[in-house]
Write an enzyme that holds these catalytic residues in place. Sequence first.
Site, PDB file in Angstrom:
ATOM      1  N   ASN A   1     -46.993 106.365  33.459  1.00 52.99           N
ATOM      2  CA  ASN A   1     -46.255 107.164  32.549  1.00 52.99           C
ATOM      3  C   ASN A   1     -44.644 106.234  32.889  1.00 52.99           C
ATOM      4  OD1 ASN A   1     -44.398 109.559  32.423  1.00 52.99           O
ATOM      5  ND2 ASN A   1     -44.985 110.588  34.117  1.00 52.99           N
TER       6      ASN A   1
ATOM      7  N   LYS B   1     -42.382 108.492  31.079  1.00 50.37           N
ATOM      8  CA  LYS B   1     -40.979 109.457  32.045  1.00 50.37           C
ATOM      9  C   LYS B   1     -40.124 109.814  30.423  1.00 50.37           C
ATOM     10  CE  LYS B   1     -42.064 109.701  36.278  1.00 50.37           C
ATOM     11  NZ  LYS B   1     -41.886 110.132  37.616  1.00 50.37           N
TER      12      LYS B   1
ATOM     13  N   HIS C   1     -47.303 117.636  35.311  1.00 46.61           N
ATOM     14  CA  HIS C   1     -46.416 116.557  36.582  1.00 46.61           C
ATOM     15  C   HIS C   1     -45.595 117.551  37.071  1.00 46.61           C
ATOM     16  CE1 HIS C   1     -43.886 113.150  37.384  1.00 46.61           C
ATOM     17  NE2 HIS C   1     -44.552 112.574  36.602  1.00 46.61           N
TER      18      HIS C   1
ATOM     19  N   GLU D   1     -42.475 117.117  38.123  1.00 45.10           N
ATOM     20  CA  GLU D   1     -41.160 116.684  37.447  1.00 45.10           C
ATOM     21  C   GLU D   1     -40.920 118.257  36.721  1.00 45.10           C
ATOM     22  OE1 GLU D   1     -41.019 112.923  36.110  1.00 45.10           O
ATOM     23  OE2 GLU D   1     -40.791 112.392  37.960  1.00 45.10           O
TER      24      GLU D   1
ATOM     25  N   GLU E   1     -50.272 113.082  43.048  1.00 45.95           N
ATOM     26  CA  GLU E   1     -48.876 112.916  43.223  1.00 45.95           C
ATOM     27  C   GLU E   1     -48.085 113.644  43.987  1.00 45.95           C
ATOM     28  OE1 GLU E   1     -47.569 110.053  39.941  1.00 45.95           O
ATOM     29  OE2 GLU E   1     -47.392 112.524  39.008  1.00 45.95           O
TER      30      GLU E   1
ATOM     31  N   GLY F   1     -40.919 108.130  42.787  1.00 47.31           N
ATOM     32  CA  GLY F   1     -39.792 107.563  42.705  1.00 47.31           C
ATOM     33  C   GLY F   1     -38.452 107.141  44.641  1.00 47.31           C
TER      34      GLY F   1
ATOM     35  N   SER G   1     -44.559 105.414  44.170  1.00 46.62           N
ATOM     36  CA  SER G   1     -43.863 104.444  44.118  1.00 46.62           C
ATOM     37  C   SER G   1     -45.061 103.620  44.118  1.00 46.62           C
ATOM     38  CB  SER G   1     -43.537 104.769  45.395  1.00 46.62           C
ATOM     39  OG  SER G   1     -42.282 105.561  45.221  1.00 46.62           O
TER      40      SER G   1
ATOM     41  N   GLY H   1     -42.554 104.199  37.481  1.00 46.35           N
ATOM     42  CA  GLY H   1     -40.809 103.183  37.921  1.00 46.35           C
ATOM     43  C   GLY H   1     -41.480 101.830  36.741  1.00 46.35           C
TER      44      GLY H   1
HETATM   45  P1  13P Z   1     -43.313 106.439  40.305  1.00 41.49           P
HETATM   46  O1  13P Z   1     -43.781 105.397  40.383  1.00 41.49           O
HETATM   47  O2  13P Z   1     -41.910 105.859  39.788  1.00 41.49           O
HETATM   48  O3  13P Z   1     -42.858 106.783  41.769  1.00 41.49           O
HETATM   49  O4  13P Z   1     -43.487 107.902  39.695  1.00 41.49           O
HETATM   50  C1  13P Z   1     -44.189 108.044  40.253  1.00 41.49           C
HETATM   51  C2  13P Z   1     -44.821 108.914  38.648  1.00 41.49           C
HETATM   52  O5  13P Z   1     -44.394 110.199  39.079  1.00 41.49           O
HETATM   53  C3  13P Z   1     -45.800 109.201  37.498  1.00 41.49           C
HETATM   54  O6  13P Z   1     -46.337 109.983  37.291  1.00 41.49           O
END
Ligand code: 13P
Length: 262
Positions: free
Chosen positions: A12, A14, A99, A101, A172, A178, A218, A240
């Site tokens: 992802n 983002k 998601h 977010e 998640e 993150g 993460s 990330g």
């Molecule tokens: P990170 O791997 O940056 O923690 O993000 C996870 C995520 O939200 C994937 O959808």
Amino acid sequence: MAAAEKALLAANWKMNPTDGGAALELVNAILPAASSNVDQVEVALFPPFPWLLGVAEVLGESGVKLGAQDCFWEMSGAYTGEVSPKMLEGWCQWVLVGHSERRAYLGETDAMVAKKVAAALSCETLSVIMCVGELDEHYVSGTGSEVVTTQVKAGLSSCSADDSARLVIAYEPVWAIGTGKSADPEHAYKTMRLIRRVVGETIGAGAARQVRVLYGGSVNAGNVQSYVELPLCDGCLIGGASLKADEFSEIVRVTGAVYGHR
Ligand code: 13P
């Protein structure tokens, strides 16, 4: 046992990269590793909407899949700014829904997520990754299981057992996204086991076996093995670390080695 023979690694991106040229550079850098292990690892890339077409052209027949980070619940109409699952069909194989977010910044509710999941699954060539996960406050107060149970039940409220082959649930925990604070594999395992149980109660025991369940939060090259080797875990959803070509390539390699030894 995981539900599938192959691991799924979903990248992802983002709202990155902000430059289309950088998106193509990234996919070109990832492609050798991502396409070298297709018998053991299914890799799906989720770039921002404007880069989907360019990334699709680079992926070509490589076997690496393409996904969108969201879709709307109607197929067409007066919904300014939205993208329908019908528009994604044909060149995306995957779509991400719910998601955290989007839940946090755009007010997506469980009911909206359920409508998106149902709409996406009504397009027969699309598979869906539905994201669930508790906030830090739930984790700390020990109410995470209830939150995840509610999200899974509500998200699947318009699904049937027949949908489970094209359905993936990504666990998640929001506090792990993150932050560099990845979930303890034991905690991830228990929650993934819970998710399968809730899928069973909601759409049937066959679906509980067939649905794929991922861990996200993460994940990096150093910890991915501890998740993909868990029973009941079918892969990872990666943020990330999927933007760093070398690290993501190593994640694919490590996962391929785990699945190659099964
Ligand atoms: P990170 O791997 O940056 O923690 O993000 C996870 C995520 O939200 C994937 O959808």
